[in-house]
Design a protein around this motif. Structure first.
Motif, mmCIF file in Angstrom:
data_model
loop_
_atom_site.group_PDB
_atom_site.id
_atom_site.type_symbol
_atom_site.label_atom_id
_atom_site.label_comp_id
_atom_site.label_asym_id
_atom_site.label_seq_id
_atom_site.Cartn_x
_atom_site.Cartn_y
_atom_site.Cartn_z
ATOM 1 N N TYR A 103 74.343 43.226 -14.016
ATOM 2 C CA TYR A 103 73.245 43.296 -12.898
ATOM 3 C C TYR A 103 73.670 44.608 -12.068
ATOM 4 O O TYR A 103 72.666 44.959 -11.335
ATOM 5 N N ASP A 104 74.951 44.858 -12.157
ATOM 6 C CA ASP A 104 75.266 46.215 -11.551
ATOM 7 C C ASP A 104 74.637 46.449 -10.115
ATOM 8 O O ASP A 104 73.669 47.467 -9.927
ATOM 9 N N ALA A 160 80.510 33.962 1.553
ATOM 10 C CA ALA A 160 80.239 33.010 0.586
ATOM 11 C C ALA A 160 80.987 31.840 0.771
ATOM 12 O O ALA A 160 82.130 31.864 0.640
ATOM 13 N N THR A 161 80.512 30.669 0.872
ATOM 14 C CA THR A 161 80.893 29.474 1.099
ATOM 15 C C THR A 161 81.190 28.308 0.114
ATOM 16 O O THR A 161 81.667 27.468 -0.031
ATOM 17 N N SER A 162 80.023 28.593 -0.701
ATOM 18 C CA SER A 162 80.001 27.648 -1.929
ATOM 19 C C SER A 162 79.177 28.208 -3.272
ATOM 20 O O SER A 162 79.412 29.601 -3.501
ATOM 21 N N CYS A 163 78.565 27.470 -4.230
ATOM 22 C CA CYS A 163 78.008 27.674 -5.227
ATOM 23 C C CYS A 163 77.345 29.155 -5.373
ATOM 24 O O CYS A 163 77.403 29.785 -6.407
ATOM 25 N N PRO A 171 71.025 27.561 -7.411
ATOM 26 C CA PRO A 171 71.124 28.658 -6.851
ATOM 27 C C PRO A 171 69.980 29.828 -7.091
ATOM 28 O O PRO A 171 69.365 29.757 -8.100
ATOM 29 N N PRO A 172 69.815 30.706 -6.224
ATOM 30 C CA PRO A 172 68.932 31.882 -6.994
ATOM 31 C C PRO A 172 69.575 32.678 -8.251
ATOM 32 O O PRO A 172 70.736 32.683 -8.095
ATOM 33 N N ARG A 173 68.959 32.965 -8.879
ATOM 34 C CA ARG A 173 69.491 33.773 -10.110
ATOM 35 C C ARG A 173 69.738 35.099 -9.521
ATOM 36 O O ARG A 173 69.249 35.640 -8.613
ATOM 37 N N PRO A 174 70.670 36.011 -10.154
ATOM 38 C CA PRO A 174 70.963 37.517 -9.661
ATOM 39 C C PRO A 174 69.915 38.132 -9.473
ATOM 40 O O PRO A 174 69.763 38.923 -8.480
ATOM 41 N N PHE A 177 76.537 35.595 -6.418
ATOM 42 C CA PHE A 177 76.845 36.851 -6.097
ATOM 43 C C PHE A 177 77.896 37.689 -6.862
ATOM 44 O O PHE A 177 77.737 38.852 -7.046
ATOM 45 N N MET A 178 78.739 36.873 -7.310
ATOM 46 C CA MET A 178 79.614 37.537 -8.413
ATOM 47 C C MET A 178 79.182 37.964 -9.690
ATOM 48 O O MET A 178 79.575 39.267 -10.057
ATOM 49 N N ALA A 179 78.330 37.236 -10.075
ATOM 50 C CA ALA A 179 77.386 37.825 -11.149
ATOM 51 C C ALA A 179 76.510 38.969 -10.973
ATOM 52 O O ALA A 179 76.543 40.120 -11.681
#
Ligand code: SF4
Length: 175
Positions: A52-53, A36-39, A135-138, A44-46
């Protein structure tokens, strides 16, 4: 929990192919390496969080060592200076390995059509699935991951030794 592979079922027995058993096991125990380099990395953290598990797909163990990962998730803008590092991480991963380009930047350079930004990671490494969005959503990341699971489940155990696959790697200058 995945569905049982196709096979022959009877009272007290079930028979299927080794390829399908291996595919089922691999597809539900993928270990991601989050590059992961940016937003997009924040999304991904979410995705890894409780709501989202990501763990429910057997991928609760992100690996920060390429040698213990089989799914490279590239999330964010990749500067041309960073490209050799990304390629080195990819080559350090053991086969079989898969790659997801998460978001517009990893897939195509996104809005950064500039001299310093790589216009898609598929210029340096092969990509299996592209996830759109900035970004893409989770949900999008999970959808891309599910597509990788389908690929993994249905991949022949001979693919990595095939001439076509070797040719693909050679086209990227990877031995
Ligand atoms: S695709 Fe959008 S959100 Fe993702 S890293 Fe690029 S600019 Fe950021």
């Amino acid at each position: 929990m995945g569905d049982a592979p196709a096979g022959v079922e009877g009272s007290g027995f079930f028979a299927t192919t080794l390829d399908q058993v291996i595919g089922l096991a691999r597809s539900h125990s993928l270990w991601p390496l989050p590059f992961a380099t940016s937003c997009c990395g924040i999304e991904f953290m979410a995705t890894m969080g409780a709501h989202y598990d990501f763990s429910r797909f057997g991928s609760e163990r992100p690996s920060f060592s390429p040698r213990q990962a089989d799914l490279l998730m590239v999330m964010g803008t990749i500067a041309k200076k960073m490209a050799p590092v990304l390629k080195q991480v990819y080559t350090q991963m053991a086969e079989p390995r898969w790659v997801i380009a998460v978001g517009a930047c990893a897939s195509s350079g996104g809005i950064f059509d500039t001299y310093s930004v790589l216009q898609g990671i598929d210029e340096i490494i092969p990509v299996d699935v592209y996830v759109p969005g900035c970004p893409p959503r989770p949900e999008g990341i999970i959808d891309g991951f599910n597509k990788i699971q389908e690929l993994v489940k249905n991949e022949s155990s001979r693919r990595r030794n095939s001439p076509e696959y070797k040719q693909l790697l050679e086209s990227y200058g990877i031995q």
